[in-house]
Design a protein around this motif. Sequence first.
Motif, PDB file in Angstrom:
ATOM      1  N   ARG A  80       0.838  -1.201   0.000  1.00 43.44           N
ATOM      2  CA  ARG A  80       0.000   0.000   0.000  1.00 43.44           C
ATOM      3  C   ARG A  80       0.863   1.237   0.000  1.00 43.44           C
ATOM      4  N   VAL A 111      13.722  -4.526   1.038  1.00 39.46           N
ATOM      5  CA  VAL A 111      13.201  -4.693   2.392  1.00 39.46           C
ATOM      6  C   VAL A 111      11.725  -5.088   2.355  1.00 39.46           C
ATOM      7  N   ARG A 132       6.089  -1.192  -5.407  1.00 36.15           N
ATOM      8  CA  ARG A 132       4.775  -1.821  -5.274  1.00 36.15           C
ATOM      9  C   ARG A 132       4.567  -2.783  -6.441  1.00 36.15           C
ATOM     10  N   SER A 141      -2.456  -7.648  -1.439  1.00 35.68           N
ATOM     11  CA  SER A 141      -1.335  -8.054  -0.610  1.00 35.68           C
ATOM     12  C   SER A 141      -0.917  -9.487  -0.925  1.00 35.68           C
TER      13      SER A 141
HETATM   14  N1  SAH Z   1      -1.067  -5.860   5.172  1.00 37.63           N
HETATM   15  C1  SAH Z   1       0.280  -5.683   4.814  1.00 37.63           C
HETATM   16  C2  SAH Z   1       0.691  -6.797   3.884  1.00 37.63           C
HETATM   17  C3  SAH Z   1       1.951  -7.379   4.267  1.00 37.63           C
HETATM   18  S1  SAH Z   1       2.424  -8.654   3.154  1.00 37.63           S
HETATM   19  C4  SAH Z   1       0.458  -4.371   4.085  1.00 37.63           C
HETATM   20  O1  SAH Z   1      -0.514  -3.845   3.618  1.00 37.63           O
HETATM   21  O2  SAH Z   1       1.554  -3.871   3.947  1.00 37.63           O
HETATM   22  C5  SAH Z   1       4.116  -8.837   3.647  1.00 37.63           C
HETATM   23  C6  SAH Z   1       5.110  -8.086   2.815  1.00 37.63           C
HETATM   24  O3  SAH Z   1       5.111  -8.587   1.476  1.00 37.63           O
HETATM   25  C7  SAH Z   1       4.854  -6.607   2.669  1.00 37.63           C
HETATM   26  O4  SAH Z   1       5.317  -5.873   3.770  1.00 37.63           O
HETATM   27  C8  SAH Z   1       5.645  -6.286   1.416  1.00 37.63           C
HETATM   28  O5  SAH Z   1       7.011  -6.153   1.731  1.00 37.63           O
HETATM   29  C9  SAH Z   1       5.417  -7.540   0.580  1.00 37.63           C
HETATM   30  N2  SAH Z   1       4.272  -7.365  -0.345  1.00 37.63           N
HETATM   31  C10 SAH Z   1       3.100  -8.005  -0.344  1.00 37.63           C
HETATM   32  N3  SAH Z   1       2.316  -7.585  -1.358  1.00 37.63           N
HETATM   33  C11 SAH Z   1       3.014  -6.628  -2.015  1.00 37.63           C
HETATM   34  C12 SAH Z   1       2.766  -5.799  -3.151  1.00 37.63           C
HETATM   35  N4  SAH Z   1       1.616  -5.845  -3.828  1.00 37.63           N
HETATM   36  N5  SAH Z   1       3.734  -4.937  -3.531  1.00 37.63           N
HETATM   37  C13 SAH Z   1       4.893  -4.859  -2.861  1.00 37.63           C
HETATM   38  N6  SAH Z   1       5.185  -5.612  -1.785  1.00 37.63           N
HETATM   39  C14 SAH Z   1       4.266  -6.489  -1.363  1.00 37.63           C
END
Ligand code: SAH
Length: 248
Positions: A80, A111, A132, A141
């Motif tokens: 996000r 990271v 993202r 996610s």
């Molecule tokens: N609810 C949390 C989701 C964490 S998922 C949030 O909204 O941030 C765990 C990790 O996976 C995230 O912190 C990120 O580093 C990665 N991740 C998951 N989906 C992603 C996406 N669409 N884009 C970038 N990183 C993602």
Amino acid sequence: MRIRFVLVRTSHPGNIGAAARAIRTMGFARLVLVAPKRYPDPEVQALAAGADDVLERIALAPDLVAAVADCRLVLGLSARRRGVALPEYAPRAAAVEAQAAAARGDEVALVFGNERTGLENDELKRCHAMVRIPSVDDFGSLNLAQAVQVMAYELRLAGLEVPPAPPRPRDPPATAAEMEAFFGHLAVTLDDIDFHKGRSPRTILQRLRKLFMRAQPDSRELRVLRGILSDAQRMARRAHAAGEPPPG
Ligand code: SAH
């Protein structure tokens, strides 16, 4: 190999193992764990599926600052957009940047946040940009290890294509540790010269952090800036000694 994958406050050890496997398949080897909730744990081995060389090299760090201290490019993966206004890269563009920096000899960190809560604003603040993965809005996610896989794959593609390192146009940007030391010095100096005049320092410090992170100063430039801060502190001390009312 100058690219490391940093997993912050991971809850499920299975994800650590799956991330190890994911990076191993794409030719990477360095996993750094920041304050994992359960580690070591048999589930790490189970999901790593034989990526033992990655597991053997896993490094532990108490916090993100320590995990990326020697890095000159830090990219935070986030599902996000957060309150932190950072430049945002798509995975492919981020991978090209990362490989180009690594080819110039810079340490690079990708990271990843905790499964439930992601990266905190305070952690994103330490990143030069966020990445993202362009998932759909209403279910955006990815599983942590799958996000690692997507990024590792893009890095592999970019790495296969990266041309031999071009001559560096300038000195390398300062390390994360040098930047943090500078921000600490800046905060103290602004107090010493009574810059805030009773207002909360938070907003202005955030703005200044953004400005300097964007500028990516090199070590020599940081030394000049810190020299200016030290002189400002010295002048403030002198003014107080000469009987000016102290700030505050
Ligand atoms: N609810 C949390 C989701 C964490 S998922 C949030 O909204 O941030 C765990 C990790 O996976 C995230 O912190 C990120 O580093 C990665 N991740 C998951 N989906 C992603 C996406 N669409 N884009 C970038 N990183 C993602």
